[in-house]
Design a protein around this motif. Structure first.
Motif, mmCIF file in Angstrom:
data_model
loop_
_atom_site.group_PDB
_atom_site.id
_atom_site.type_symbol
_atom_site.label_atom_id
_atom_site.label_comp_id
_atom_site.label_asym_id
_atom_site.label_seq_id
_atom_site.Cartn_x
_atom_site.Cartn_y
_atom_site.Cartn_z
ATOM 1 N N ILE A 82 16.777 -18.609 67.192
ATOM 2 C CA ILE A 82 17.173 -17.542 68.112
ATOM 3 C C ILE A 82 18.565 -17.782 68.692
ATOM 4 C CG2 ILE A 82 16.550 -16.313 70.234
ATOM 5 C CD1 ILE A 82 13.636 -17.176 69.664
ATOM 6 N N CYS A 83 18.800 -18.973 69.255
ATOM 7 C CA CYS A 83 20.099 -19.248 69.902
ATOM 8 C C CYS A 83 20.908 -20.326 69.188
ATOM 9 C CB CYS A 83 19.891 -19.631 71.359
ATOM 10 S SG CYS A 83 19.090 -21.247 71.604
ATOM 11 N N GLU A 84 20.358 -20.903 68.117
ATOM 12 C CA GLU A 84 21.028 -21.910 67.292
ATOM 13 C C GLU A 84 21.280 -23.223 68.035
ATOM 14 O OE1 GLU A 84 24.495 -20.056 65.596
ATOM 15 O OE2 GLU A 84 23.300 -19.155 63.991
ATOM 16 N N SER A 85 20.476 -23.498 69.036
ATOM 17 C CA SER A 85 20.577 -24.763 69.753
ATOM 18 C C SER A 85 19.686 -25.805 69.085
ATOM 19 C CB SER A 85 20.130 -24.573 71.210
ATOM 20 O OG SER A 85 19.910 -25.815 71.841
ATOM 21 N N TYR A 86 20.110 -27.058 69.167
ATOM 22 C CA TYR A 86 19.284 -28.166 68.676
ATOM 23 C C TYR A 86 18.499 -28.824 69.820
ATOM 24 C CZ TYR A 86 21.173 -28.230 63.914
ATOM 25 O OH TYR A 86 21.495 -27.923 62.605
ATOM 26 N N ASN A 87 18.608 -28.257 71.004
ATOM 27 C CA ASN A 87 17.851 -28.767 72.144
ATOM 28 C C ASN A 87 16.423 -28.206 72.063
ATOM 29 O OD1 ASN A 87 16.935 -29.768 74.560
ATOM 30 N ND2 ASN A 87 18.188 -28.419 75.847
ATOM 31 N N THR A 88 15.683 -28.737 71.118
ATOM 32 C CA THR A 88 14.348 -28.214 70.835
ATOM 33 C C THR A 88 13.310 -29.334 70.845
ATOM 34 O OG1 THR A 88 14.658 -28.477 68.441
ATOM 35 C CG2 THR A 88 15.287 -26.348 69.413
ATOM 36 N N ALA A 89 12.058 -28.919 70.918
ATOM 37 C CA ALA A 89 10.941 -29.867 70.874
ATOM 38 C C ALA A 89 9.872 -29.321 69.933
ATOM 39 C CB ALA A 89 10.348 -30.068 72.260
ATOM 40 N N GLN A 90 9.245 -30.214 69.201
ATOM 41 C CA GLN A 90 8.195 -29.808 68.268
ATOM 42 C C GLN A 90 6.997 -29.291 69.064
ATOM 43 O OE1 GLN A 90 7.606 -32.514 65.017
ATOM 44 N NE2 GLN A 90 5.485 -31.854 64.695
ATOM 45 N N ALA A 91 6.531 -28.107 68.713
ATOM 46 C CA ALA A 91 5.451 -27.462 69.468
ATOM 47 C C ALA A 91 4.171 -27.339 68.660
ATOM 48 C CB ALA A 91 5.899 -26.085 69.943
ATOM 49 N N GLY A 92 4.124 -27.950 67.492
ATOM 50 C CA GLY A 92 2.935 -27.875 66.652
ATOM 51 C C GLY A 92 3.012 -28.893 65.527
ATOM 52 N N GLY A 93 1.979 -28.959 64.733
ATOM 53 C CA GLY A 93 1.953 -29.903 63.620
ATOM 54 C C GLY A 93 2.876 -29.490 62.487
ATOM 55 N N ARG A 94 3.118 -30.421 61.598
ATOM 56 C CA ARG A 94 3.954 -30.134 60.429
ATOM 57 C C ARG A 94 3.115 -29.453 59.360
ATOM 58 N NH1 ARG A 94 6.513 -36.246 60.137
ATOM 59 N NH2 ARG A 94 7.488 -36.227 62.210
ATOM 60 N N ARG A 95 3.766 -28.529 58.629
ATOM 61 C CA ARG A 95 3.085 -27.819 57.549
ATOM 62 C C ARG A 95 3.913 -27.912 56.288
ATOM 63 N NH1 ARG A 95 2.700 -24.075 61.754
ATOM 64 N NH2 ARG A 95 4.323 -22.792 60.795
ATOM 65 N N ILE A 96 3.249 -28.042 55.154
ATOM 66 C CA ILE A 96 3.906 -28.031 53.853
ATOM 67 C C ILE A 96 3.667 -26.680 53.201
ATOM 68 C CG2 ILE A 96 4.035 -29.131 51.575
ATOM 69 C CD1 ILE A 96 3.069 -31.703 52.844
ATOM 70 N N SER A 97 4.721 -26.099 52.638
ATOM 71 C CA SER A 97 4.593 -24.773 52.024
ATOM 72 C C SER A 97 3.600 -24.816 50.874
ATOM 73 C CB SER A 97 5.966 -24.298 51.529
ATOM 74 O OG SER A 97 6.418 -25.125 50.478
ATOM 75 N N LEU A 98 3.046 -23.659 50.563
ATOM 76 C CA LEU A 98 2.024 -23.558 49.500
ATOM 77 C C LEU A 98 2.589 -23.980 48.144
ATOM 78 C CD1 LEU A 98 0.324 -20.178 50.506
ATOM 79 C CD2 LEU A 98 -0.556 -22.501 50.827
#
Length: 221
Positions: A202-218
């Protein structure tokens, strides 16, 4: 008894003379900047509301703050919502938080409203002492209260873009995605996982935190 008290006061005055020869410690004093008898100056600056005597530091009394502040007055304005005098260059250019000046500095936990140290307004609206802000930047870049970026990080984010592009992840992680929460815009997005950082869509910031588990694409499963 009263006569004795007056005599003690007089002898005390003879031992320690303060102000000028007309200063009588045995009487009730009317606070003022100069002596009525000899015009001796008690303080370069005097506030008849706070009864503050001081050297001239371009002080002024702010009625809304209820205290004297170091000026000059024309360099500051009082923000009614923040309830604090701020530098003129912040007028109309800062985020207001009601009565934010009544909170303690989140770094040193000391009072901000009555402090002689200039307050620094973060982009999120929270206040720190200027000196505390400068010390904080040696260790990090985020507001200690809300984790919002404490300064414009755009240039650094673009540098991080280049580092991410030049650092490919191992094949087992290349199609892994994660849900993230952005501390700057509070937006949520799903992005490709990268060890160096995950950029908000959305804003292109790297000030982020993981909010869920990791997923691998199908495609990789």
């Amino acid at each position: 008894m009263a006569a004795t008290a007056r005599e003690d006061g007089a002898s005390g005055q003879e031992r320690v003379q303060r102000g000028c020869e007309h200063y009588d410690r045995g009487c009730l004093l009317k606070a003022q900047q100069t002596c009525e008898e000899c015009s001796t100056l008690f303080g370069e600056y005097y506030c008849d509301i706070c009864h503050l005597f001081d050297k001239d530091k371009k002080q002024y009394h702010c009625e809304n703050c209820g205290i004297c502040r170091i000026g000059p007055k024309e360099d500051f304005f009082h923000c009614l919502k923040c309830n604090l005098c701020l530098a003129m260059n912040l007028q109309g250019r800062h985020k207001c938080i009601e009565n934010v000046s009544r909170q303690n500095c989140p770094i040193c936990l000391e009072d901000i409203h009555t402090s002689r140290v200039v307050a620094h307004v973060l982009p999120c609206g929270h206040l720190l002492h200027r000196t505390c802000y400068e010390e904080m930047l040696k260790e990090g870049y985020r507001c200690p209260l809300c984790m919002h970026s404490a300064l414009d990080m755009t240039r650094y984010w673009r540098q991080l873009d280049d580092e991410v592009a030049q650092t490919p992840m191992p094949s087992e992680y290349q199609n892994m995605t994660v849900d993230i929460l952005c501390n700057d815009c509070n937006g949520r997005s799903t992005v490709q996982f990268h060890i160096l950082g995950m950029k908000c869509k959305i804003c292109e910031s790297y000030n982020t935190a993981q909010a869920g588990g990791r997923r691998i694409s199908l495609d990789q499963q």
